[in-house]
Design a protein around this motif. Structure first.
Motif, short mmCIF file in Angstrom:
data_model
loop_
_atom_site.label_atom_id
_atom_site.label_comp_id
_atom_site.label_asym_id
_atom_site.label_seq_id
_atom_site.Cartn_x
_atom_site.Cartn_y
_atom_site.Cartn_z
N GLN A 133 -39.43 2.62 -42.87
CA GLN A 133 -38.50 1.53 -43.19
C GLN A 133 -37.09 2.01 -43.47
O GLN A 133 -36.22 1.18 -43.70
CB GLN A 133 -38.99 0.78 -44.42
CG GLN A 133 -40.38 0.28 -44.32
CD GLN A 133 -40.80 -0.35 -45.62
OE1 GLN A 133 -40.09 -1.14 -46.22
NE2 GLN A 133 -41.96 0.00 -46.10
N SER A 193 -34.45 0.40 -46.37
CA SER A 193 -34.78 -0.99 -46.73
C SER A 193 -35.90 -1.07 -47.75
O SER A 193 -36.02 -2.06 -48.45
CB SER A 193 -35.21 -1.77 -45.48
OG SER A 193 -34.30 -1.59 -44.46
N PRO A 244 -36.04 -8.64 -42.14
CA PRO A 244 -35.91 -7.52 -41.21
C PRO A 244 -37.24 -6.83 -40.89
O PRO A 244 -37.43 -6.34 -39.78
CB PRO A 244 -34.95 -6.55 -41.92
CG PRO A 244 -35.03 -6.90 -43.34
CD PRO A 244 -35.32 -8.37 -43.40
N MET A 245 -38.17 -6.76 -41.86
CA MET A 245 -39.37 -5.94 -41.66
C MET A 245 -40.46 -6.70 -40.92
O MET A 245 -41.02 -6.23 -39.96
CB MET A 245 -39.89 -5.46 -43.01
CG MET A 245 -39.02 -4.40 -43.62
SD MET A 245 -38.87 -2.98 -42.51
CE MET A 245 -37.27 -2.40 -42.96
N ASP A 296 -38.18 -4.93 -36.65
CA ASP A 296 -37.89 -3.51 -36.81
C ASP A 296 -39.13 -2.63 -36.80
O ASP A 296 -39.11 -1.52 -36.27
CB ASP A 296 -37.19 -3.27 -38.16
CG ASP A 296 -35.72 -3.64 -38.10
OD1 ASP A 296 -35.34 -4.25 -37.09
OD2 ASP A 296 -34.99 -3.33 -39.05
#
Lengths: 253, 144
Positions: A57, A60, A124-125, B95
């Motif tokens: 990650q 983040s 985002p993840m 991501d």
């Protein structure tokens, strides 16, 4: 309660007396504040600067230094609140009732922080702000329980009756706590499983774990400080006509 | 303990136990609906709804990611180390999407048994470590 040693039961009896609680709190608060600032300073420095980046990650993941302690506190405070509620209901101790209602806004704030930081990380993840999986939904229900407790207390004029109603609601809602904790194991969820509280070995590197635990302890101290402050205000509001408040105000002015 | 207090303690314990039992039964009854996604085995065995939208979860098989017409469309294979399902998706991937990563896709099956995803979410695992540690763990151990 004969099975409790006399010095301890005497300590609790004195603690349960409002004037004693009030003066002890005033003495304790500066110390608690110092410990909290030291722990928070180290926790933030360690978490945001010293801890290594994550292999998947990147940076983040550092949101866990706020998200995870806040989520733990949201459960911890609820359990404390329900236990104080039970004590208040059984022994009719005024201070326990005050602890219940003073905890609720703090717990609600931690729940809100956990939900918001989780959403900020999720976008985002995971690729989404919010999903209706078991972990996220049960945590949202916890927020509603806190808000329900706050509004029920406000809706009843007689504050001793309000405390009793609120304590019962808190005890009913306590069933949600194991559901939140085990939701990631009982069902398929998008939220990942437990990292730190796994029985064998936490699946987090030690350099990342130490700041995380420091932050968790710092948050506990924050709760204690906020709880005592709120309890003092609530105590003064309820006891405004009593002798000890009046004499205290006379000596202070 | 005074009798009145013992009675109140007993009532509270009874109430908490009652609520816990009710919640257990309710959750048992809703168990299927609380599952966030179907596994690839369930889909391959035809347990997933036909023609309706549902979520599919699994690990992306190593070396299975391809872009057949060099466009936005991605094709990859999901597995739960038992049965595999092919997924097609057009859009931006999160991501954490990569080979060997757990993901959850939302969409429906077409006639050929290919899962047409409208949304792909990455499922993060519970492991946190610095890159050097991750490198030293090669090859990654495969867990069920």
């Amino acid at each position: 309660m004969s099975f409790v040693p006399t010095p301890i039961s005497r300590f609790f009896h004195r603690m349960a007396s409002p004037p004693h609680f009030y003066s002890l709190t005033n003495k304790l608060l500066p110390w608690l504040m110092t410990i909290f600032i030291l722990l928070l300073g180290y926790g933030l420095y360690g978490g945001l600067y010293l801890a290594p980046t994550d292999y998947q990650q990147g940076d983040s993941y550092r949101i866990i230094y706020v998200h995870v302690p806040a989520a733990w506190m949201s459960l911890f405070i609820y359990v404390v609140m329900a236990m104080a509620g039970a004590i208040g209901l059984i022994w009719r101790i005024k201070l326990a009732e005050i602890m219940v209602i003073s905890s609720a806004p703090i717990g609600a704030s931690f729940t809100f922080i956990a939900l918001v930081t989780g959403a900020l990380w999720g976008k985002p993840m995971w690729g989404t702000w919010w999903v209706w999986d078991a972990r996220l939904t049960s945590e949202l229900i916890l927020l509603f329980l806190y808000l329900g407790i706050i509004s029920l207390y406000g809706a009843i004029e007689d504050k001793r009756r309000a405390s009793r109603a609120v304590s019962i609601l808190a005890l009913v809602g306590v069933v949600n706590i194991p559901i939140i904790h085990y939701s990631v194991e009982w069902w398929n969820t998008l939220h990942q499983g437990p990292t730190v509280t796994k029985i064998d070995k936490p699946s987090i590197h030690i350099d990342m774990l130490i700041p995380l635990l420091t932050m968790a302890i710092a948050f506990k101290f924050y709760y204690l400080i906020a709880l005592l402050q709120a309890a003092k205000v609530e105590l003064l509001r309820r006891e405004q006509n009593s002798q000890w408040v009046r004499s205290m105000l006379e000596t202070e002015t | 303990m005074k009798p009145a207090r013992r009675n109140r303690l007993f009532l509270i314990l009874l109430m908490v136990a009652g609520v816990a039992t009710a919640a257990t039964f309710a959750l048992q009854a809703f168990n299927e609906n609380l599952m966030y996604f179907f596994s690839t085995t369930e889909v391959a065995e035809g347990k997933a709804p036909q023609g309706a939208k549902f979520r599919l979860g699994g690990m992306v098989v190593e070396g299975s990611i391809e872009r057949p017409d060099n466009g936005m469309m991605v094709r990859f294979v999901l597995t739960d180390y038992n049965k595999q399902v092919t997924v097609e998706y057009t859009g931006i991937l999160p991501d954490l999407f990569r080979e060997g990563q757990g993901i959850v896709a939302n969409g429906r099956l077409n006639d050929k048994g290919v899962f047409i995803a409208e949304e792909v979410l990455a499922k993060h695992d519970e492991n946190y470590m610095p890159p050097e540690v991750a490198d030293s763990l090669q090859p990654p151990e495969v867990q069920q």
